[in-house]
Design a protein around this motif. Structure first.
Motif, PDB file in Angstrom:
ATOM      1  N   THR A 145       0.840  -1.183   0.000  1.00  0.00           N
ATOM      2  CA  THR A 145       0.000   0.000   0.000  1.00  0.00           C
ATOM      3  C   THR A 145       0.880   1.240   0.000  1.00  0.00           C
ATOM      4  OG1 THR A 145      -1.936   0.999   1.070  1.00  0.00           O
ATOM      5  CG2 THR A 145      -0.212   0.124   2.525  1.00  0.00           C
ATOM      6  N   ALA A 146       0.273   2.434  -0.048  1.00  0.00           N
ATOM      7  CA  ALA A 146       1.056   3.653  -0.222  1.00  0.00           C
ATOM      8  C   ALA A 146       0.336   4.860   0.387  1.00  0.00           C
ATOM      9  CB  ALA A 146       1.291   3.908  -1.716  1.00  0.00           C
ATOM     10  N   TRP A 147       1.112   5.825   0.839  1.00  0.00           N
ATOM     11  CA  TRP A 147       0.593   7.134   1.272  1.00  0.00           C
ATOM     12  C   TRP A 147      -0.560   6.963   2.267  1.00  0.00           C
ATOM     13  CZ3 TRP A 147       0.469  11.287  -3.164  1.00  0.00           C
ATOM     14  CH2 TRP A 147       1.684  11.279  -3.868  1.00  0.00           C
ATOM     15  N   VAL A 148      -0.336   6.167   3.297  1.00  0.00           N
ATOM     16  CA  VAL A 148      -1.415   5.815   4.228  1.00  0.00           C
ATOM     17  C   VAL A 148      -1.722   6.974   5.180  1.00  0.00           C
ATOM     18  CG1 VAL A 148      -2.134   4.211   6.039  1.00  0.00           C
ATOM     19  CG2 VAL A 148      -0.796   3.383   4.084  1.00  0.00           C
ATOM     20  N   TYR A 149      -3.010   7.207   5.398  1.00  0.00           N
ATOM     21  CA  TYR A 149      -3.450   8.211   6.362  1.00  0.00           C
ATOM     22  C   TYR A 149      -4.726   7.718   7.029  1.00  0.00           C
ATOM     23  CZ  TYR A 149      -7.166   9.472   3.104  1.00  0.00           C
ATOM     24  OH  TYR A 149      -8.270   9.423   2.292  1.00  0.00           O
ATOM     25  N   SER A 150      -5.079   8.314   8.147  1.00  0.00           N
ATOM     26  CA  SER A 150      -6.316   7.981   8.839  1.00  0.00           C
ATOM     27  C   SER A 150      -6.578   9.046   9.895  1.00  0.00           C
ATOM     28  CB  SER A 150      -6.213   6.599   9.511  1.00  0.00           C
ATOM     29  OG  SER A 150      -5.419   6.674  10.680  1.00  0.00           O
ATOM     30  N   ALA A 151      -7.614   8.830  10.676  1.00  0.00           N
ATOM     31  CA  ALA A 151      -7.913   9.739  11.784  1.00  0.00           C
ATOM     32  C   ALA A 151      -7.000   9.477  12.975  1.00  0.00           C
ATOM     33  CB  ALA A 151      -9.371   9.591  12.198  1.00  0.00           C
ATOM     34  N   TYR A 152      -6.213   8.402  12.901  1.00  0.00           N
ATOM     35  CA  TYR A 152      -5.357   7.996  14.016  1.00  0.00           C
ATOM     36  C   TYR A 152      -3.885   8.223  13.695  1.00  0.00           C
ATOM     37  CZ  TYR A 152      -9.683   5.514  15.097  1.00  0.00           C
ATOM     38  OH  TYR A 152     -10.990   5.203  15.336  1.00  0.00           O
ATOM     39  N   GLY A 153      -3.073   8.407  14.722  1.00  0.00           N
ATOM     40  CA  GLY A 153      -1.634   8.489  14.556  1.00  0.00           C
ATOM     41  C   GLY A 153      -1.174   9.726  13.809  1.00  0.00           C
ATOM     42  N   ASN A 154       0.084   9.697  13.398  1.00  0.00           N
ATOM     43  CA  ASN A 154       0.680  10.805  12.657  1.00  0.00           C
ATOM     44  C   ASN A 154       0.669  10.484  11.169  1.00  0.00           C
ATOM     45  OD1 ASN A 154       1.410  12.238  15.067  1.00  0.00           O
ATOM     46  ND2 ASN A 154       3.084  10.772  15.334  1.00  0.00           N
ATOM     47  N   ASN A 155       0.206  11.430  10.363  1.00  0.00           N
ATOM     48  CA  ASN A 155       0.158  11.206   8.926  1.00  0.00           C
ATOM     49  C   ASN A 155       0.072  12.533   8.195  1.00  0.00           C
ATOM     50  OD1 ASN A 155      -2.826  11.853   8.624  1.00  0.00           O
ATOM     51  ND2 ASN A 155      -2.938  10.108  10.038  1.00  0.00           N
ATOM     52  N   PHE A 156       0.134  12.476   6.880  1.00  0.00           N
ATOM     53  CA  PHE A 156       0.181  13.672   6.040  1.00  0.00           C
ATOM     54  C   PHE A 156      -1.053  14.557   6.240  1.00  0.00           C
ATOM     55  CE2 PHE A 156      -0.525  15.906   1.983  1.00  0.00           C
ATOM     56  CZ  PHE A 156       0.712  16.518   1.818  1.00  0.00           C
ATOM     57  N   VAL A 157      -2.224  13.970   6.304  1.00  0.00           N
ATOM     58  CA  VAL A 157      -3.452  14.762   6.423  1.00  0.00           C
ATOM     59  C   VAL A 157      -3.446  15.574   7.713  1.00  0.00           C
ATOM     60  CG1 VAL A 157      -5.968  14.660   6.650  1.00  0.00           C
ATOM     61  CG2 VAL A 157      -4.798  13.185   4.992  1.00  0.00           C
ATOM     62  N   LYS A 158      -3.125  14.927   8.813  1.00  0.00           N
ATOM     63  CA  LYS A 158      -3.143  15.625  10.108  1.00  0.00           C
ATOM     64  C   LYS A 158      -2.023  16.666  10.192  1.00  0.00           C
ATOM     65  CE  LYS A 158      -4.334  13.003  13.692  1.00  0.00           C
ATOM     66  NZ  LYS A 158      -4.351  11.813  14.585  1.00  0.00           N
ATOM     67  N   THR A 159      -0.871  16.360   9.588  1.00  0.00           N
ATOM     68  CA  THR A 159       0.227  17.331   9.556  1.00  0.00           C
ATOM     69  C   THR A 159      -0.157  18.559   8.742  1.00  0.00           C
ATOM     70  OG1 THR A 159       1.905  15.613   9.822  1.00  0.00           O
ATOM     71  CG2 THR A 159       2.631  17.707   8.893  1.00  0.00           C
ATOM     72  N   MET A 160      -0.754  18.342   7.580  1.00  0.00           N
ATOM     73  CA  MET A 160      -1.168  19.470   6.736  1.00  0.00           C
ATOM     74  C   MET A 160      -2.203  20.338   7.445  1.00  0.00           C
ATOM     75  SD  MET A 160       0.535  19.583   3.911  1.00  0.00           S
ATOM     76  CE  MET A 160       1.931  19.079   4.934  1.00  0.00           C
ATOM     77  N   LEU A 161      -3.167  19.735   8.092  1.00  0.00           N
ATOM     78  CA  LEU A 161      -4.184  20.507   8.816  1.00  0.00           C
ATOM     79  C   LEU A 161      -3.552  21.361   9.903  1.00  0.00           C
ATOM     80  CD1 LEU A 161      -7.041  17.845   9.103  1.00  0.00           C
ATOM     81  CD2 LEU A 161      -7.124  19.981   7.793  1.00  0.00           C
ATOM     82  N   ARG A 162      -2.586  20.783  10.615  1.00  0.00           N
ATOM     83  CA  ARG A 162      -1.910  21.546  11.668  1.00  0.00           C
ATOM     84  C   ARG A 162      -1.125  22.717  11.088  1.00  0.00           C
ATOM     85  NH1 ARG A 162       3.182  21.249  13.263  1.00  0.00           N
ATOM     86  NH2 ARG A 162       3.514  19.193  12.297  1.00  0.00           N
ATOM     87  N   LEU A 163      -0.338  22.453  10.045  1.00  0.00           N
ATOM     88  CA  LEU A 163       0.484  23.510   9.451  1.00  0.00           C
ATOM     89  C   LEU A 163      -0.370  24.596   8.806  1.00  0.00           C
ATOM     90  CD1 LEU A 163       3.346  21.399   7.801  1.00  0.00           C
ATOM     91  CD2 LEU A 163       3.464  22.764   9.901  1.00  0.00           C
ATOM     92  N   MET A 164      -1.437  24.204   8.158  1.00  0.00           N
ATOM     93  CA  MET A 164      -2.304  25.186   7.494  1.00  0.00           C
ATOM     94  C   MET A 164      -3.024  26.088   8.495  1.00  0.00           C
ATOM     95  SD  MET A 164      -3.970  22.910   4.428  1.00  0.00           S
ATOM     96  CE  MET A 164      -2.929  22.067   3.234  1.00  0.00           C
ATOM     97  N   ASN A 165      -3.229  25.584   9.683  1.00  0.00           N
ATOM     98  CA  ASN A 165      -3.835  26.401  10.735  1.00  0.00           C
ATOM     99  C   ASN A 165      -2.812  27.288  11.438  1.00  0.00           C
ATOM    100  OD1 ASN A 165      -6.829  25.930  11.241  1.00  0.00           O
ATOM    101  ND2 ASN A 165      -6.114  23.815  11.012  1.00  0.00           N
ATOM    102  N   GLU A 166      -1.530  26.936  11.305  1.00  0.00           N
ATOM    103  CA  GLU A 166      -0.475  27.685  11.989  1.00  0.00           C
ATOM    104  C   GLU A 166       0.189  28.735  11.109  1.00  0.00           C
ATOM    105  OE1 GLU A 166       1.064  24.017  14.912  1.00  0.00           O
ATOM    106  OE2 GLU A 166       2.295  24.689  13.223  1.00  0.00           O
ATOM    107  N   ARG A 167       0.198  28.503   9.788  1.00  0.00           N
ATOM    108  CA  ARG A 167       1.001  29.340   8.888  1.00  0.00           C
ATOM    109  C   ARG A 167       0.155  29.936   7.756  1.00  0.00           C
ATOM    110  NH1 ARG A 167       6.123  25.158   7.946  1.00  0.00           N
ATOM    111  NH2 ARG A 167       6.527  24.714  10.162  1.00  0.00           N
TER     112      ARG A 167
END
Length: 281
Positions: A145-167
């Motif tokens: 599989t590839a580029w895995v994300y979910s509502a759990y743990g650390n992943n690209f989606v959650k990182t992007m949401l955090r950065l987009m809210n900060e910067r």
């Protein structure tokens, strides 16, 4: 299954109530340390599993470049030992692997039998795990599989949401192509395979449908979340990492569709569902 606290393990835990005919046993590191596998035989004797899902892995891609011994123990050696004991107990193994076994120089979706050539140590360790599992027990199922994300743990989606809210603006790589995988969809696909008896063996591919870049992925996250952050495309050269990433890692899923009638959905539909869930928690 291993990887209880990972993205896939968490999603499997989340859907288990939809499969009342099965008894699920989830293992974390304290239950089974994949670097040593101490107590593995005892677990098999205790539970006599019909299926074993190995979703646990060493996933710190950049750190693996320097932490090679541990990465190889967990990713490269453990799958072979697990496959061997599965064969001994008549247990069907489903082992989760990665697109990083490929060099990323392709132009068309990678077939499961395409020649492998990892560009980083994480990919090398995962490839060795695939080979060890199949050598120990050719009645194994390996799902890349590839580029895995979910509502759990650390992943690209959650990182992007955090950065987009900060910067006010961020830069995201726009010259690496792939397709994201919502871990919940992968969990459902694994249960589909189990419910169909897991009678076909070998290597399979699973991701959501599509071909996008990380920048495309980030823009979609921004749009779905309704954020104002500017997302700028940058090159891989502008974002150096200790471990090289494959430039192209789209996976061909036709074999999985044919053998198990698993039909992955569009990547954006899956992303919307995940982000909707994130808003509620």
């Amino acid at each position: 299954m291993t990887g209880k606290n990972g993205q896939l393990g968490s999603e499997l835990m989340g859907i288990q109530m939809s499969y009342p005919g099965y008894r699920f046993v989830f293992l974390d590191r304290k239950d089974l340390d994949l670097s040593t596998l101490e107590g593995l035989s005892g677990l098999f004797e205790q539970y006599q599993p019909a299926f074993f899902v190995n979703a646990g892995a060493y996933t710190a891609v950049d750190k693996a470049e320097s932490d090679k011994e541990l990465a190889m123990s967990v990713n490269g050696i453990a799958p072979g030992k697990i496959a061997a004991i599965c064969k001994q107990f008549g247990t069907k193994l489903i082992h989760v692997s990665t697109d990083y076994v490929f060099d990323g120089n392709g132009e068309y979706p990678y077939l499961p039998d395409h020649p492998t050539s990892p560009v980083n140590y994480y990919g090398q360790s995962k490839l060795q795990g695939e080979q060890a599992a199949m050598e120990a027990n050719n009645a194994s199922i390996i799902i890349r599989t590839a580029w895995v994300y979910s509502a759990y743990g650390n992943n690209f989606v959650k990182t992007m949401l955090r950065l987009m809210n900060e910067r006010p603006s961020i830069g995201v790589v726009s010259d690496q192509f792939g397709a994201p995988t919502y871990a919940r969809d992968l969990a459902i696909a694994i249960m589909d395979i189990i419910e169909k008896g897991a009678g076909h063996y070998g290597i399979y591919h699973f991701s959501n449908e599509g071909k996008i870049t990380w920048w495309d992925f980030a823009v979609a996250i921004k749009e779905i979340a309704g954020l104002n952050c500017q997302v700028n495309p940058i090159s891989t050269a502008d974002f150096p990492t200790p471990a090289k990433r494959p430039a192209y890692s789209v996976l061909d899923k036709d074999k999985l569709k044919k053998d198990y009638d698993v039909q992955p959905r569009d990547w954006k539909a899956a992303l919307k569902e995940c982000m909707g869930y994130l808003e509620r928690i």
